[in-house]
Design an enzyme around this catalytic site. Structure first.
Site, PDB file in Angstrom:
ATOM      1  N   ARG A 367     -43.515  15.732  18.557  1.00  0.00           N
ATOM      2  CA  ARG A 367     -42.460  16.650  18.132  1.00  0.00           C
ATOM      3  C   ARG A 367     -42.146  16.421  16.647  1.00  0.00           C
ATOM      4  O   ARG A 367     -41.007  16.172  16.262  1.00  0.00           O
ATOM      5  CB  ARG A 367     -41.216  16.443  18.972  1.00  0.00           C
ATOM      6  CG  ARG A 367     -40.336  17.695  18.970  1.00  0.00           C
ATOM      7  CD  ARG A 367     -39.298  17.626  20.033  1.00  0.00           C
ATOM      8  NE  ARG A 367     -38.574  18.888  20.098  1.00  0.00           N
ATOM      9  CZ  ARG A 367     -37.845  19.258  21.127  1.00  0.00           C
ATOM     10  NH1 ARG A 367     -37.743  18.505  22.178  1.00  0.00           N
ATOM     11  NH2 ARG A 367     -37.202  20.399  21.125  1.00  0.00           N
ATOM     12  N   CYS A 368     -43.180  16.543  15.857  1.00  0.00           N
ATOM     13  CA  CYS A 368     -43.103  16.058  14.489  1.00  0.00           C
ATOM     14  C   CYS A 368     -44.179  16.740  13.673  1.00  0.00           C
ATOM     15  O   CYS A 368     -45.282  16.942  14.148  1.00  0.00           O
ATOM     16  CB  CYS A 368     -43.353  14.556  14.552  1.00  0.00           C
ATOM     17  SG  CYS A 368     -43.667  13.772  12.994  1.00  0.00           S
ATOM     18  N   GLU A 737     -38.827  20.773  16.089  1.00  0.00           N
ATOM     19  CA  GLU A 737     -38.847  19.316  16.000  1.00  0.00           C
ATOM     20  C   GLU A 737     -37.697  18.732  15.191  1.00  0.00           C
ATOM     21  O   GLU A 737     -37.494  17.517  15.210  1.00  0.00           O
ATOM     22  CB  GLU A 737     -40.180  18.866  15.423  1.00  0.00           C
ATOM     23  CG  GLU A 737     -40.362  19.284  13.996  1.00  0.00           C
ATOM     24  CD  GLU A 737     -41.822  19.350  13.610  1.00  0.00           C
ATOM     25  OE1 GLU A 737     -42.657  19.550  14.500  1.00  0.00           O
ATOM     26  OE2 GLU A 737     -42.111  19.203  12.438  1.00  0.00           O
TER      27      GLU A 737
END
Ligand code: CDP
Length: 783
Positions: A367-368, A737
Site C-alpha cells: 500500500r505504498c 495508500e
C-alpha cells in the site's frame, strides 16, 4: 449519506458501491471459487532450513501415493529451462530449488493430485537430504567481508546487490559542515507483510485441443502477468488469457509472479487438465513478498531558529534471498528519494544499498508508491527529533519549513516536481479541528501529575500515479494506463480498463467518471477489469496509480466518444457541429436550449441513423501516459495516553486531513482512508516478522503476525482540503495508500511525545506495550 446509483451528474457524490450487493451476499467469484472439470490440485513442499545445500531429493514414495498425478522438482523444471524465473526487479528467482535453498519456506518440490488433501499428504513423503549452511539474517552482517556468499549463481561474489543515490552529495555535505545544528537518528522500518485476507493462488488451465492457456490468478496486474508468463515459459502471448477474478485484497502482495503460478502452469501444460494452487496463510506470510525492512539513518542540518537546511539519508535495504521488488527499473529503491517530504530543503542526498539475506524475497510496495512509506516515516520521525533538540513545538517547526503554496510546481532537491499543494492550509485545519492548543495545555497538566499523554504529528507528501512512461517501466513495459468504452444502441455502456481493483471500488468510481462525461447515470455504466482477452493493455492497480492513470484514461476516452457524439447530434439537430453545445446532460442548439438530444438519442442514432462520412458505432479507447506523477498529501494528528501499569498505548483520537485533489466519490475515499489508517495502526503497534539466528520465521501466521480487529482499532476522524492536480484531466490525485504512508509516524511521534519528559529519543516499531513498560520501569515509574 450515500446515494443510489441512479444519480445523474455523479462526480464528487457519495454513490453507493456497485460491487457491494455481489460481495456482501457471498456472490463474489474469487480464484478458489473456480471449479473446472477434471481439475487437479497442487501443493508445494517447502524448506525447513534458511540456508542449506540440497544433496538429494527422493520423490518415489510421493509418486506412488494415492491420487498423485505428477511430482515436480527443480531438476524437472531445469530440463524445461524453468527452474529459475525473472523477478520484476531484474533479478532471477528459483521456482523450485535445485542445488540449495536460501530461505525457510522456499519452494523445493510440488505434487499434483486428485484432491488437495492427497497432494498435502504426498508432499510429506518426499525425502530431501539437506546439508545446513551458515545463515545470515542481519543485512549489516551480510555485508561483512567474511559473510557467507548467499547467491552463488551471481557473478558478483558479495551479498551487496546495488547502490543507488539521488540528490547532491557535495552541496549537502557542505551545508552540514557549516550548519549550527545537526540531528541524527537511526530508524528501522521493520519487515511487515501486506497480508491480504485472500492469500495468493491460481488455476492454470491448458487445453491441448485449442492450444490455449487460461490462467485465473489473484493478480493486481493481469497484463503484466500475461507478458511475464509468456517471457518466462516461452508460451505464445496471444494464446495466454489471464483472468483476475474478484481479488480479496492485494496491497502490493499480488503484483509479483510467484513460483506457485509457474509450477501450476507447467503442471497443466504437462497433464493437459486444469491445476489449482491456493496457498495457505503461512505460505502467504512466510514465502510471498514481504514489505519494508529498511534500516535508515537520517540527519538534518538546521539553524538554531528552526530553518531546515539539508537532509542526508543512508539506508540499508534488506531484500532477502532474491531482489524481487516491483519497482520501476530506473528506481531500485523506488520513490524513496521523496524523503524530503513537505519541506523546503536547500539540498539533500539520499543513498541506499540493497543486500541479500536468508529471508524471503521482496520487498513489495505494501500500500505504498514504491518505498514512499519508508521515506515519509523517516522524515516525519526525524523532524520531531529536530524539534526536540531545538526545544520547539513540532507543529511550529513544520509550519516554518513547509514548501509554500506559491512555490508549486516545486522541484525537490532530489529531482521530483511536486504538482500542487497548500500544506499550511491543510495543517492549520488539522490543528484547529483537533484543538491543538487545548491538547497541549492538557498535556502539561498531565505531565505535572506524572501522566503520559502524547500528541503526534505527521504532515506527509505522497508521490503516486506512475508513469510517466519516459522514466517508469516494469520489466521494460512503459507505465501508462488505458480505457476502452463501448456505448450500446440503447445508451448503456461497458467500459474496460487496464487496471485491476482489489476492493477499491473502481466499478463505482470509474462508472462515475464515465457517466459524468457522457451525461448518463452510474447505473448505465458497467466497468470491467481483469480479463486480458477483453481489457486494453494496462500496468495494473498498485501504488495508488489507478485514478491518476486509468481514471484519466476513462475521462479522456469518454471525451473522445462525446466528440463523435457531437457530430451525430449535429446531424440529428440538423445544424452545423459548431452550433451544438453540451451542457453535461444533453446536446442542444446554441441559443435554442429547447432543441436538444441526449446521449441516449445519439447512441441509438450511432447504430441506426449515421450521416454520410461518419463511421457507425460509438466506442473509443484511450492510452494515457501521465505527464507527471500526482502529489497527494495530508496532515495527521494522533493523541495517545499511556497506561503506566502495562505500557499499553491507547489512541484516544486520530484525525486525518487528506488532500487528494478533486474527489470522485467521497464515501469511497473515506473508506480508503479508514482502511489505510487501520493498517498504519497495526504497523505502528502490532506487526513485525522477526527471524531467529537460524533464519526461522517467528511470525508465519496470524497468531504471531497480528491483524487488528474492530475491537483494537481506534475511531478515525477525517476531513479534507482540495488542491486539484493541475495536469490530471479531472484534477484528481490518488489516495489509496496515503493513510498507510502517513499514519505510522503520527502514532510513533505521539508515543515519543508522551514520553518526552523521560528524554526518550526513539523507539522502533512496532511499539509493543512491553517496550514502553520497559522504559517506564527503567525510569522507576512502574514496578
Ligand atoms: O490504484 P488504487 O485504486 O489503489 O488507488 P486510487 O487511485 O487512490 O483509488 C482508490 C479509490 O478511491 C478508487 O475507487 C478511486 O477512484 C477513489 N478515488 C476518488 O474517489 N477520488 C480521488 N481523488 C482518488 C481516488
Amino acid at each position: 449519506m450515500a446515494l443510489p446509483q441512479t444519480e445523474l451528474r455523479p462526480m464528487g457524490k457519495p454513490i453507493l458501491r456497485k460491487e457491494d450487493p455481489r460481495l456482501i451476499r457471498g456472490k463474489g467469484r474469487f480464484v478458489d471459487d473456480i471449479l473446472l472439470p477434471n481439475m487437479l490440485h497442487l501443493c508445494i513442499l517447502r524448506s525447513p532450513y534458511a540456508h542449506a545445500r540440497i544433496r538429494r531429493i527422493d520423490t518415489s514414495k510421493a509418486e506412488a501415493a494415492p491420487g498423485v498425478k505428477l511430482v515436480l522438482t527443480g531438476e524437472d523444471l531445469a530440463k524445461m529451462n524453468l527452474a529459475w524465473m525473472p523477478t520484476l526487479a531484474g533479478d532471477v528467482q528459483m521456482v523450485l530449488a535445485t542445488d540449495k535453498v536460501l530461505f525457510q519456506y522456499q519452494e523445493v518440490a510440488a505434487v499434483v493430485a486428485e484432491t488437495r488433501a492427497q497432494a498435502e499428504d504426498a508432499i510429506q513423503l518426499i525425502e530431501v537430504d539437506y546439508e545446513p549452511l551458515p545463515v545470515v539474517v542481519d543485512p549489516f552482517k551480510a555485508l561483512e567481508p567474511d559473510a557467507p556468499i548467499l547467491r552463488e549463481d551471481k557473478e558478483k561474489k558479495s551479498n551487496h546487490i546495488w547502490h543507488w543515490e539521488a540528490g547532491d552529495r557535495e552541496e549537502t555535505d557542505a551545508i552540514f559542515r557549516e550548519a549550527p545544528v545537526v540531528v541524527k537518528q537511526n530508524v528501522r522500518f521493520q519487515r511487515v507483510h501486506p497480508s491480504p485476507l485472500e492469500p495468493c493462488g491460481c488455476v492454470a488451465d491448458y487445453n491441448p485441443a485449442t492450444g490455449k492457456l487460461v490462467v485465473y490468478v489473484t493478480s493486481q496486474a493481469p497484463h503484466v502477468h500475461r507478458t511475464a508468463i509468456a517471457l518466462t515459459t516461452g508460451f505464445p502471448e496471444h494464446m495466454i488469457q489471464v483472468i483476475s477474478p474478484d481479488v480479496g485484497g492485494g496491497f502490493g502482495n499480488k503484483v509479483p509472479l510467484y513460483p506457485g503460478y509457474v509450477v501450476a502452469i507447467v503442471a497443466s501444460l504437462k497433464l493437459g487438465v486444469p491445476v489449482k494452487w491456493i496457498e495457505t496463510r503461512t505460505e502467504n506470510i512466510a514465502s510471498t513478498h514481504f514489505a519494508r525492512d529498511y534500516h535508515m539513518t537520517a540527519e538534518i542540518a538546521a539553524t538554531e531558529d528552526g530553518k531546515m537546511l539539508a537532509l542526508r539519508v543512508k539506508t540499508i535495504a534488506d531484500h532477502g534471498a532474491f531482489d524481487a521488488t516491483a519497482n520501476p527499473t530506473k528506481y531500485p529503491a523506488g520513490l524513496y528519494s521523496i524523503v524530503t517530504g513537505s519541506y523546503d530543503f536547500k539540498a539533500a542526498f539520499v543513498e541506499v544499498d540493497g543486500v541479500h539475506t536468508n529471508k524471503p524475497p521482496g520487498g513489495v510496495a505494501y500500500r505504498c508508491s514504491f518505498r514512499v512509506t519508508e521515506a515519509s516515516y523517516l522524515i516525519e520521525r526525524v523532524v520531531d527529533v529536530l524539534a526536540r533538540r531545538l526545544k520547539m513545538d513540532p507543529a511550529e517547526l513544520r509550519l516554518r519549513n513547509f514548501i509554500r503554496k506559491e512555490q508549486f510546481p516545486y522541484r525537490s532537491p532530489t529531482g521530483w516536481v511536486y504538482d500542487s499543494g497548500d500544506y499550511e492550509k491543510t495543517f492549520k485545519l488539522a490543528l484547529e479541528r483537533i484543538g491543538y492548543e487545548e491538547l497541549r495545555k492538557e498535556q502539561k497538566e498531565k505531565w505535572a501529575r506524572g501522566e503520559f499523554m502524547g500528541i503526534g504529528i505527521s504532515t506527509f507528501t505522497e508521490i503516486v500515479g506512475a508513469g510517466p512512461a519516459h522514466s517508469f517501466d516494469i520489466l521494460g513495459i512503459k507505465m501508462f494506463d488505458s480505457a476502452e468504452i463501448r456505448v450500446h444502441p440503447t445508451g448503456k455502456v461497458i467500459a474496460r480498463l487496464g487496471v485491476r481493483h482489489q476492493g477499491q471500488g473502481h466499478e463505482t468510481t470509474f462508472a462515475q467518471i464515465i457517466a459524468e462525461e457522457l451525461g448518463l447515470s452510474v447505473d448505465d455504466v458497467v466497468v470491467e477489469e481483469g480479463d486480458t482477452d477483453t481489457a486494453p493493455y494496462g500496468l495494473g492497480t498498485y501504488a495508488s496509480r489507478s485514478t491518476p492513470t486509468a481514471g484519466a484514461a476513462a475521462a479522456l476516452c469518454a471525451r473522445r466518444i462525446r466528440d463523435k457524439a457531437r457530430k451525430i447530434a449535429a446531424h440529428l439537430l440538423e445544424v452545423n457541429e459548431d452550433d451544438v453545445v453540451w451542457d453535461g446532460a444533453a446536446f442542444s442548439v446554441k441559443g435554442l436550449p429547447g432543441r436538444s438530444v441526449t446521449m441516449k438519442d445519439v447512441a441509438f442514432a450511432a447504430y441506426t441513423n449515421v450521416p454520410d462520412g461518419i463511421e457507425p458505432g460509438l466506442e473509443a479507447s484511450y492510452y494515457y501516459n501521465p505527464p507527471n506523477l500526482t502529489f497527494p498529501y495530508g496532515a495527521y494528528i494522533a493523541v495517545v495516553d499511556i497506561d503506566k501499569g502495562t505500557g499499553a498505548v491507547k489512541v484516544r483520537r486520530f484525525l486525518a486531513v487528506d488532500d487528494c485533489g478533486n474527489v470522485i466519490n467521497p464515501m469511497i475515499v473515506e473508506g480508503q482512508v479508514h482502511g489505510g489508517l487501520t493498517e498504519g495502526f497495526a504497523i505502528a503497534f502490532m506487526q513485525d516478522i522477526p527471524y531467529d539466528a537460524d533464519g526461522n520465521c517467528l511470525a508465519p501466521n496470524w497468531m504471531d503476525y497480528l491483524v487488528p480487529t474492530a475491537w483494537d482499532t481506534p475511531r478515525w476522524e477525517t476531513d479534507r482540503t482540495v488542491t486539484p492536480s493541475p495536469h490530471h484531466p479531472l484534477g484528481a490525485k490518488g489516495v489509496g495508500e496515503s493513510p498507510n504512508v502517513g499514519s505510522p509516524a503520527a502514532f510513533v511521534n505521539a508515543v515519543l511525545d508522551a514520553l518526552s519528559p523521560l528524554g526518550v529519543e526513539h523507539i522502533d516499531m512496532p511499539i509493543y506495550p512491553w517496550k514502553v513498560w520497559k522504559i517506564l520501569r527503567e525510569h522507576g515509574i512502574t514496578e
